[in-house]
Design an enzyme around this catalytic site. Structure first.
Site, PDB file in Angstrom:
ATOM      1  N   ASN A 137       0.974  -1.019   0.073  1.00  0.00           N
ATOM      2  CA  ASN A 137      -0.009  -0.005  -0.119  1.00  0.00           C
ATOM      3  C   ASN A 137       1.022   1.419  -0.164  1.00  0.00           C
ATOM      4  O   ASN A 137       1.441   1.537   0.867  1.00  0.00           O
ATOM      5  CB  ASN A 137      -0.892  -0.047   1.278  1.00  0.00           C
ATOM      6  CG  ASN A 137      -1.682   1.261   1.431  1.00  0.00           C
ATOM      7  OD1 ASN A 137      -1.483   2.071   0.738  1.00  0.00           O
ATOM      8  ND2 ASN A 137      -2.210   1.465   2.649  1.00  0.00           N
ATOM      9  N   CYS A 138       0.813   2.008  -0.917  1.00  0.00           N
ATOM     10  CA  CYS A 138       1.643   3.165  -1.200  1.00  0.00           C
ATOM     11  C   CYS A 138       1.455   4.363  -0.128  1.00  0.00           C
ATOM     12  O   CYS A 138       2.102   4.802   0.672  1.00  0.00           O
ATOM     13  CB  CYS A 138       1.272   3.786  -2.545  1.00  0.00           C
ATOM     14  SG  CYS A 138       2.182   5.595  -2.777  1.00  0.00           S
ATOM     15  N   PHE A 139      -0.053   4.352   0.326  1.00  0.00           N
ATOM     16  CA  PHE A 139      -0.415   5.260   1.587  1.00  0.00           C
ATOM     17  C   PHE A 139      -0.135   4.618   2.970  1.00  0.00           C
ATOM     18  O   PHE A 139      -0.521   5.224   3.976  1.00  0.00           O
ATOM     19  CB  PHE A 139      -2.003   5.838   1.143  1.00  0.00           C
ATOM     20  CG  PHE A 139      -1.958   6.872   0.325  1.00  0.00           C
ATOM     21  CD1 PHE A 139      -1.624   8.049   0.621  1.00  0.00           C
ATOM     22  CD2 PHE A 139      -1.998   6.600  -0.983  1.00  0.00           C
ATOM     23  CE1 PHE A 139      -1.827   9.094  -0.194  1.00  0.00           C
ATOM     24  CE2 PHE A 139      -1.851   7.673  -1.856  1.00  0.00           C
ATOM     25  CZ  PHE A 139      -1.715   8.990  -1.742  1.00  0.00           C
TER      26      PHE A 139
END
Length: 245
Positions: A137-139
């Site tokens: 997950n990039c975030f």
């Protein structure tokens, strides 16, 4: 003062948006196209994968949102997966910036920091180390290339692609993301939706954000932005190249 092209907001599928960004980068690399700023939204909603991201949950291929299947799209840039629902994406195509990759990130991000300060949000750079590569997950983590809020929650995740001296940097800004969908995609609890001072503006929200960030870019880069939508011949070239891939 330099002149940049400003392409008006485009809402279309993620695969076409990525084709546009990549085409603009290549045209700029060849010296055919000026530096460019644009903003866009993804329809249908999508999960974008980083260029080198090969592992992701199998169930992502069958997720739906409001009765429509989520697209699964690969970006030409690196990084981890991003959920594009209730967000706004920016893209900058530029060349001639000196320094390390992180220094270039910071130079481009100046207009985001300035613009969002005008909009009521104080942003600063994240501090996560290389461990981010283990998080799909990039975030879920914020590196020095990302912009975070006062509580260190990630607000803008950016990624970069270089071809010669030409640079594409694009990134997702979380606006009205559905926390239930986010939790479903990444199988993790997520904090409550980010509270933007502007949300009361309703349907004008994206237009207000876009206009503020355009003004900030003009100031930070000392440029004139000339509005120029994609022409029909340009659309034809972009779609033709997309079909070849």
């Amino acid at each position: 003062m330099n002149v940049w092209r400003l392409i008006p907001l485009i809402e279309t599928s993620g695969s076409i948006q990525m084709a546009i960004d990549e085409w603009l980068l290549e045209q700029h690399r060849l010296g055919i196209h000026p530096p460019t700023l644009r903003f866009y939204t993804w329809h249908p909603s999508a999960i974008s994968l980083g260029y080198h991201q090969r592992q992701y949950p199998e169930f992502w291929k069958n997720l739906t949102w409001q009765g429509t299947k989520l697209d699964l799209v690969r970006r030409p840039t690196g990084g981890r997966a991003v959920l594009h629902q209730g967000d706004l994406t920016y893209a900058v195509i530029i060349s001639g910036l000196q320094g390390t990759r992180l220094q270039v990130y910071e130079k481009i991000c100046e207009f985001l920091i300035l613009g969002w300060k005008e909009l009521g949000l104080e942003l600063h750079y994240g501090s996560a180390g290389r461990g981010y590569i283990h998080n799909p997950n990039c975030f879920g983590t914020a590196t020095g290339a990302d912009l975070v809020l006062a509580d260190n929650s990630k607000f803008i995740g950016s990624a970069q692609l270089r071809r010669g001296k030409a640079i594409l940097q694009h990134g997702s800004m979380r606006l009205k993301q559905n926390t239930t969908l986010f939790s479903q995609v990444f199988e993790t609890e997520v904090s409550q939706q980010i509270k933007l001072p502007l949300l009361q503006q309703g349907n004008d929200l994206i237009e207000i954000i876009e206009n503020t960030l355009i003004a900030a870019a003009s100031s930070c880069f000392n440029i004139d932005l000339v509005v120029q939508p994609l022409s029909e011949p340009e659309w034809n070239l972009i779609l033709a190249e997309k079909q070849l891939k």
